[in-house]
Design an enzyme around this catalytic site. Structure first.
Site, PDB file in Angstrom:
ATOM      1  N   CYS A   1       0.849  -1.195   0.000  1.00 41.17           N
ATOM      2  CA  CYS A   1       0.000   0.000   0.000  1.00 41.17           C
ATOM      3  C   CYS A   1       0.895   1.261   0.000  1.00 41.17           C
ATOM      4  O   CYS A   1       1.622   1.498  -0.954  1.00 41.17           O
ATOM      5  CB  CYS A   1      -0.951  -0.051   1.185  1.00 41.17           C
ATOM      6  SG  CYS A   1      -2.164   1.264   1.240  1.00 41.17           S
TER       7      CYS A   1
ATOM      8  N   ASP B   1      -9.316  -3.097  -7.173  1.00 42.07           N
ATOM      9  CA  ASP B   1      -8.824  -2.053  -6.257  1.00 42.07           C
ATOM     10  C   ASP B   1      -9.494  -0.730  -6.625  1.00 42.07           C
ATOM     11  O   ASP B   1      -9.230  -0.176  -7.687  1.00 42.07           O
ATOM     12  CB  ASP B   1      -7.302  -1.934  -6.374  1.00 42.07           C
ATOM     13  CG  ASP B   1      -6.671  -1.065  -5.299  1.00 42.07           C
ATOM     14  OD1 ASP B   1      -7.329  -0.109  -4.838  1.00 42.07           O
ATOM     15  OD2 ASP B   1      -5.512  -1.330  -4.929  1.00 42.07           O
TER      16      ASP B   1
ATOM     17  N   HIS C   1      -7.972  -4.101  -3.114  1.00 45.36           N
ATOM     18  CA  HIS C   1      -6.793  -3.524  -2.475  1.00 45.36           C
ATOM     19  C   HIS C   1      -6.462  -4.345  -1.223  1.00 45.36           C
ATOM     20  O   HIS C   1      -7.339  -4.936  -0.603  1.00 45.36           O
ATOM     21  CB  HIS C   1      -7.081  -2.074  -2.082  1.00 45.36           C
ATOM     22  CG  HIS C   1      -5.882  -1.326  -1.593  1.00 45.36           C
ATOM     23  ND1 HIS C   1      -4.847  -0.969  -2.420  1.00 45.36           N
ATOM     24  CD2 HIS C   1      -5.545  -0.879  -0.356  1.00 45.36           C
ATOM     25  CE1 HIS C   1      -3.925  -0.333  -1.726  1.00 45.36           C
ATOM     26  NE2 HIS C   1      -4.323  -0.264  -0.466  1.00 45.36           N
TER      27      HIS C   1
END
Length: 276
Positions: free
Chosen positions: A156, A213, A245
């Site tokens: 991330c 995502d 995600h």
């Protein structure tokens, strides 16, 4: 009352124990890696303005281990990132995860993502890259790390940093970026984004992204792929069509075991292929 300066704060800061408050409750699918046969725990990394805490895991015997920098998400170096470091140590690596937000705040104690974002927004890329240079130096100076076999992976927020650090440090042999943001506005704190460094990238980076995502759209992934074509890095991007995600985050509802396992295998192959 003595004023707490930034230097004093980071010198006395310690890592989170357990999981960040904002990610509770933790999923029942969480993976736990033991420390049997390992040296694992908190260390202090000397940086330009003091010390920052980091989690280090390595085999209990031997030396000259390949080094892997493990770059955290917005939740900092909490239990999940510490566990990932132990997984690397079980594979024979010296894995080290520095706490890169500590000057701006302790995100592990904040109760929501909305509270965490303003802290993360104050973190300059230049500070992060400098701290990672210091972390590599620590690993080498420990007498256990082999700088000629240096890899980086991040998740991330850390996925974005993985691309940037691979462009910053020519000693990096390979990187694996998990669903890191690729585009953004140029600001004083974030002057460049992965798409800006893609065409001149020399270090091979494997990008692992989710087709579902909602925060990283597929058009930005294609933009990155297009820019990478003119680089000499032989970087690649894999998109898992049905993954959201944070599909590697086994402590969260976003976890997708099949895609996470495949990504982890690809990471190991990528590192071996490129000498990490």
């Amino acid at each position: 009352m003595k004023e707490i300066t930034r230097r004093n704060f980071i010198a006395t800061a310690t890592l989170a124990t357990g999981f960040a408050l904002a990610v509770q409750p933790v999923s029942a699918k969480v993976i736990t890696t033991d420390t049997k046969g390992l040296v694992a725990g908190e260390v202090k990394i000397p940086v330009q303005d003091g010390e920052i805490p980091a989690y280090r895991a390595q085999p209990a015997t031997g030396k000259n281990f390949p080094i892997v920098l493990v770059i955290h998400e917005i939740f900092g170096v909490h239990e999940h990132i510490q566990d990932v470091a132990r997984r690397f140590a079980k594979l024979g690596y010296l894995a080290i995860a520095p706490e890169l937000f500590i000057r701006q705040g302790d995100v592990s104690k904040l109760s929501s993502v909305n509270e965490i974002r303003p802290v993360v927004a104050k973190v300059p890329d230049a500070q992060v890259l400098s701290d990672l240079d210091a972390t590599v130096a620590w690993a080498v100076n420990s007498g256990k790390g082999n700088v000629n076999r240096l890899g980086i992976t991040g998740f991330c927020w850390g996925g974005r940093i993985t691309w940037l650090y691979a462009a910053h440090n020519p000693k990096v042999k390979a990187g694996v970026a998990w669903y890191g943001r690729l585009v953004g506005d140029a600001t004083e704190l974030t002057p460049k984004h992965p798409v800006d460094i893609a065409s001149t990238l020399k270090v091979p980076v494997l990008g692992l992204y989710g087709g579902k995502d909602t925060g990283i759209t597929l058009d930005t992934v294609e933009q990155m792929r297009d820019r990478l074509k003119s680089s000499s890095s032989k970087s690649e991007i894999i998109v898992y069509p049905n993954a959201p995600h944070a599909f590697f985050a086994d402590y969260r509802p976003s976890y997708r075991e099949k895609e996470a396992d495949d990504g982890w295998k690809r990471l190991q192959t990528w590192f071996k292929q490129h000498g990490v």
